[in-house]
Scaffold this motif. Structure first.
Motif, PDB file in Angstrom:
ATOM      1  N   VAL A 124      43.183  31.375  32.981  1.00 54.04           N
ATOM      2  CA  VAL A 124      42.837  30.928  34.319  1.00 54.04           C
ATOM      3  C   VAL A 124      42.585  32.136  35.194  1.00 54.04           C
ATOM      4  O   VAL A 124      43.061  33.233  34.930  1.00 54.04           O
ATOM      5  CB  VAL A 124      43.975  30.070  34.933  1.00 54.04           C
ATOM      6  CG1 VAL A 124      44.132  28.772  34.187  1.00 54.04           C
ATOM      7  CG2 VAL A 124      45.280  30.841  34.936  1.00 54.04           C
ATOM      8  N   GLN A 125      41.836  31.905  36.268  1.00 53.74           N
ATOM      9  CA  GLN A 125      41.479  32.995  37.158  1.00 53.74           C
ATOM     10  C   GLN A 125      42.712  33.609  37.793  1.00 53.74           C
ATOM     11  O   GLN A 125      42.801  34.809  37.987  1.00 53.74           O
ATOM     12  CB  GLN A 125      40.531  32.477  38.247  1.00 53.74           C
ATOM     13  CG  GLN A 125      40.073  33.579  39.212  1.00 53.74           C
ATOM     14  CD  GLN A 125      39.157  33.035  40.267  1.00 53.74           C
ATOM     15  OE1 GLN A 125      38.858  31.851  40.301  1.00 53.74           O
ATOM     16  NE2 GLN A 125      38.684  33.904  41.145  1.00 53.74           N
ATOM     17  N   GLY A 126      43.709  32.787  38.114  1.00 59.22           N
ATOM     18  CA  GLY A 126      44.906  33.288  38.762  1.00 59.22           C
ATOM     19  C   GLY A 126      45.648  34.290  37.905  1.00 59.22           C
ATOM     20  O   GLY A 126      46.193  35.277  38.405  1.00 59.22           O
ATOM     21  N   THR A 127      45.688  34.040  36.567  1.00 64.73           N
ATOM     22  CA  THR A 127      46.372  34.959  35.670  1.00 64.73           C
ATOM     23  C   THR A 127      45.686  36.315  35.666  1.00 64.73           C
ATOM     24  O   THR A 127      46.319  37.358  35.749  1.00 64.73           O
ATOM     25  CB  THR A 127      46.384  34.383  34.246  1.00 64.73           C
ATOM     26  OG1 THR A 127      46.967  33.083  34.279  1.00 64.73           O
ATOM     27  CG2 THR A 127      47.173  35.284  33.314  1.00 64.73           C
ATOM     28  N   TYR A 128      44.365  36.320  35.565  1.00 66.43           N
ATOM     29  CA  TYR A 128      43.603  37.568  35.559  1.00 66.43           C
ATOM     30  C   TYR A 128      43.785  38.307  36.877  1.00 66.43           C
ATOM     31  O   TYR A 128      43.997  39.529  36.899  1.00 66.43           O
ATOM     32  CB  TYR A 128      42.122  37.271  35.329  1.00 66.43           C
ATOM     33  CG  TYR A 128      41.226  38.467  35.580  1.00 66.43           C
ATOM     34  CD1 TYR A 128      41.138  39.489  34.630  1.00 66.43           C
ATOM     35  CD2 TYR A 128      40.493  38.590  36.760  1.00 66.43           C
ATOM     36  CE1 TYR A 128      40.338  40.588  34.844  1.00 66.43           C
ATOM     37  CE2 TYR A 128      39.696  39.688  36.984  1.00 66.43           C
ATOM     38  CZ  TYR A 128      39.609  40.686  36.022  1.00 66.43           C
ATOM     39  OH  TYR A 128      38.817  41.780  36.258  1.00 66.43           O
ATOM     40  N   ALA A 129      43.732  37.579  37.993  1.00 65.76           N
ATOM     41  CA  ALA A 129      43.875  38.205  39.307  1.00 65.76           C
ATOM     42  C   ALA A 129      45.254  38.819  39.472  1.00 65.76           C
ATOM     43  O   ALA A 129      45.412  39.916  39.994  1.00 65.76           O
ATOM     44  CB  ALA A 129      43.627  37.173  40.402  1.00 65.76           C
ATOM     45  N   TRP A 135      48.412  46.121  38.037  1.00 66.17           N
ATOM     46  CA  TRP A 135      48.031  47.469  37.612  1.00 66.17           C
ATOM     47  C   TRP A 135      47.165  48.152  38.642  1.00 66.17           C
ATOM     48  O   TRP A 135      47.179  49.376  38.790  1.00 66.17           O
ATOM     49  CB  TRP A 135      47.362  47.456  36.237  1.00 66.17           C
ATOM     50  CG  TRP A 135      46.087  46.683  36.079  1.00 66.17           C
ATOM     51  CD1 TRP A 135      45.931  45.476  35.463  1.00 66.17           C
ATOM     52  CD2 TRP A 135      44.772  47.074  36.490  1.00 66.17           C
ATOM     53  NE1 TRP A 135      44.614  45.082  35.482  1.00 66.17           N
ATOM     54  CE2 TRP A 135      43.877  46.046  36.102  1.00 66.17           C
ATOM     55  CE3 TRP A 135      44.264  48.180  37.158  1.00 66.17           C
ATOM     56  CZ2 TRP A 135      42.506  46.095  36.366  1.00 66.17           C
ATOM     57  CZ3 TRP A 135      42.882  48.229  37.425  1.00 66.17           C
ATOM     58  CH2 TRP A 135      42.031  47.196  37.023  1.00 66.17           C
ATOM     59  N   GLY A 136      46.406  47.368  39.404  1.00 62.43           N
ATOM     60  CA  GLY A 136      45.609  47.953  40.478  1.00 62.43           C
ATOM     61  C   GLY A 136      46.483  48.572  41.547  1.00 62.43           C
ATOM     62  O   GLY A 136      46.185  49.649  42.073  1.00 62.43           O
ATOM     63  N   GLY A 137      47.581  47.890  41.879  1.00 58.77           N
ATOM     64  CA  GLY A 137      48.501  48.420  42.882  1.00 58.77           C
ATOM     65  C   GLY A 137      49.096  49.754  42.466  1.00 58.77           C
ATOM     66  O   GLY A 137      49.252  50.666  43.284  1.00 58.77           O
ATOM     67  N   VAL A 138      49.417  49.889  41.170  1.00 56.46           N
ATOM     68  CA  VAL A 138      49.972  51.149  40.664  1.00 56.46           C
ATOM     69  C   VAL A 138      48.943  52.270  40.779  1.00 56.46           C
ATOM     70  O   VAL A 138      49.253  53.387  41.236  1.00 56.46           O
ATOM     71  CB  VAL A 138      50.425  50.991  39.202  1.00 56.46           C
ATOM     72  CG1 VAL A 138      50.841  52.339  38.615  1.00 56.46           C
ATOM     73  CG2 VAL A 138      51.571  49.995  39.106  1.00 56.46           C
ATOM     74  N   LEU A 189      40.423  49.578  44.228  1.00 56.31           N
ATOM     75  CA  LEU A 189      40.770  49.111  45.571  1.00 56.31           C
ATOM     76  C   LEU A 189      39.915  47.903  45.952  1.00 56.31           C
ATOM     77  O   LEU A 189      40.404  46.950  46.557  1.00 56.31           O
ATOM     78  CB  LEU A 189      40.569  50.230  46.582  1.00 56.31           C
ATOM     79  CG  LEU A 189      40.781  49.866  48.052  1.00 56.31           C
ATOM     80  CD1 LEU A 189      42.234  49.464  48.307  1.00 56.31           C
ATOM     81  CD2 LEU A 189      40.375  51.027  48.961  1.00 56.31           C
ATOM     82  N   GLY A 190      38.633  47.935  45.600  1.00 54.64           N
ATOM     83  CA  GLY A 190      37.757  46.816  45.907  1.00 54.64           C
ATOM     84  C   GLY A 190      38.229  45.521  45.268  1.00 54.64           C
ATOM     85  O   GLY A 190      38.247  44.466  45.914  1.00 54.64           O
ATOM     86  N   LEU A 191      38.634  45.586  43.998  1.00 58.07           N
ATOM     87  CA  LEU A 191      39.173  44.403  43.316  1.00 58.07           C
ATOM     88  C   LEU A 191      40.450  43.921  43.994  1.00 58.07           C
ATOM     89  O   LEU A 191      40.667  42.719  44.177  1.00 58.07           O
ATOM     90  CB  LEU A 191      39.453  44.727  41.846  1.00 58.07           C
ATOM     91  CG  LEU A 191      38.238  45.006  40.960  1.00 58.07           C
ATOM     92  CD1 LEU A 191      38.692  45.452  39.569  1.00 58.07           C
ATOM     93  CD2 LEU A 191      37.342  43.782  40.858  1.00 58.07           C
ATOM     94  N   HIS A 192      41.292  44.878  44.372  1.00 56.95           N
ATOM     95  CA  HIS A 192      42.548  44.557  45.038  1.00 56.95           C
ATOM     96  C   HIS A 192      42.290  43.891  46.387  1.00 56.95           C
ATOM     97  O   HIS A 192      42.951  42.906  46.746  1.00 56.95           O
ATOM     98  CB  HIS A 192      43.350  45.847  45.237  1.00 56.95           C
ATOM     99  CG  HIS A 192      44.823  45.622  45.415  1.00 56.95           C
ATOM    100  ND1 HIS A 192      45.688  45.454  44.361  1.00 56.95           N
ATOM    101  CD2 HIS A 192      45.583  45.542  46.535  1.00 56.95           C
ATOM    102  CE1 HIS A 192      46.911  45.284  44.812  1.00 56.95           C
ATOM    103  NE2 HIS A 192      46.887  45.328  46.134  1.00 56.95           N
ATOM    104  N   LEU A 193      41.331  44.421  47.133  1.00 56.95           N
ATOM    105  CA  LEU A 193      41.012  43.864  48.442  1.00 56.95           C
ATOM    106  C   LEU A 193      40.439  42.452  48.319  1.00 56.95           C
ATOM    107  O   LEU A 193      40.772  41.569  49.122  1.00 56.95           O
ATOM    108  CB  LEU A 193      40.002  44.759  49.166  1.00 56.95           C
ATOM    109  CG  LEU A 193      40.503  46.120  49.633  1.00 56.95           C
ATOM    110  CD1 LEU A 193      39.367  46.909  50.266  1.00 56.95           C
ATOM    111  CD2 LEU A 193      41.645  45.969  50.621  1.00 56.95           C
ATOM    112  N   ARG A 194      39.599  42.255  47.326  1.00 55.49           N
ATOM    113  CA  ARG A 194      38.971  40.943  47.171  1.00 55.49           C
ATOM    114  C   ARG A 194      40.029  39.854  46.984  1.00 55.49           C
ATOM    115  O   ARG A 194      40.038  38.849  47.676  1.00 55.49           O
ATOM    116  CB  ARG A 194      38.011  40.981  45.977  1.00 55.49           C
ATOM    117  CG  ARG A 194      37.073  39.766  45.907  1.00 55.49           C
ATOM    118  CD  ARG A 194      37.699  38.649  45.115  1.00 55.49           C
ATOM    119  NE  ARG A 194      36.959  37.402  45.261  1.00 55.49           N
ATOM    120  CZ  ARG A 194      37.452  36.223  44.945  1.00 55.49           C
ATOM    121  NH1 ARG A 194      38.687  36.110  44.489  1.00 55.49           N
ATOM    122  NH2 ARG A 194      36.734  35.140  45.105  1.00 55.49           N
TER     123      ARG A 194
END
Length: 243
Positions: A124-129, A135-138, A189-194
């Motif tokens: 599901v999309q939620g799992t991927y997000a 890992w994006g936050g790290v 950062l872009g993925l994290h912001l989205r």
């Protein structure tokens, strides 16, 4: 003789001692999500202002250095020189710590609520997000440390000239590996912001069926604008548009 198997303690019973020692409002998942959303909005406002300020580099050295000096003069004479920046740094640090802390607490609660993994879990999309956010936050946190040592403290900058931010920025992005690191960090950062904008909007009360598509598009558009804005500076330096 009949033996009785003890009934396993429920999740609520297992966590009775520590969680109940905390105020009820703090133990609320809604409260933690709200804190995470509000601190996220604070960081988004800073990032937006930071990106716009970075674009001053296209107006030349005098304009960019003047902008950097102006930031240190905000609030004078009521505030001392650079006090505004230090106050801002303290507020941002508190927001970052609260953001990370609430994210960690929510992740732990989610794992405790489902101690056994699903044998067949549909993608599901939620799992991927969620994985991307972790890992994006790290990666973002590590990059922020590097970024401060590079352009704020000047320790890792090729020039590190005090009071000459334009020179330091252009010296940085003439090195391909610095541009590469910066590019990876900004894309993450872009993925994290989205996902962050989309999630914060839902948490703060805009989760309506009719607005779901609009929220998703707006979050994606914002993330794209921020990504392009931040990447425009290193690429402009790398190709010689800014010297």
């Amino acid at each position: 003789m009949t033996t009785t198997t003890p009934r396993p303690a429920t999740q609520a019973e297992q966590g009775t001692t520590a969680p109940r020692a905390l105020p009820r409002w703090y133990r609320s998942t809604v409260f933690l999500k709200t804190v995470m959303a509000v601190t996220g909005v604070m960081l988004l406002l800073f990032l937006t202002a930071h990106m716009i300020g970075n674009l001053e580099v296209f107006r030349g050295e005098e304009s960019f250095d003047g902008y950097a000096h102006w930031l240190r003069e905000i609030g004078e004479p009521i505030l001392g020189h650079s006090w505004f920046l230090w106050i801002l740094r303290v507020v941002l640090l508190a927001a970052v710590l609260l953001h990370i802390g609430t994210a960690t607490a929510l992740a732990r609660r989610a794992r405790r609520a489902r101690p056994v993994r699903y044998a067949h879990r549909p993608p599901v999309q939620g799992t991927y997000a969620a994985r991307t956010m972790r890992w994006g936050g790290v990666i973002i946190a590590l990059f922020v440390v590097y970024h401060i040592l590079d352009l704020t403290a000047g320790v890792l900058n090729p020039v590190g000239a005090p009071g000459r931010p334009y020179t330091n920025v252009t010296a940085d992005f003439q090195l391909w590996y610095v541009t590469a690191v910066y590019t990876v960090a900004v894309l993450v950062l872009g993925l994290h912001l989205r996902h962050g904008v989309w999630s914060a909007t839902r948490t703060l009360g805009r989760h309506r069926p009719g607005l779901e598509r609009v929220t998703s598009v707006a979050a994606t558009a914002y993330a794209v604008v921020m990504t392009v804005g931040f990447l425009s500076v290193p690429f402009a330096v790398a190709v010689g548009w800014v010297e």
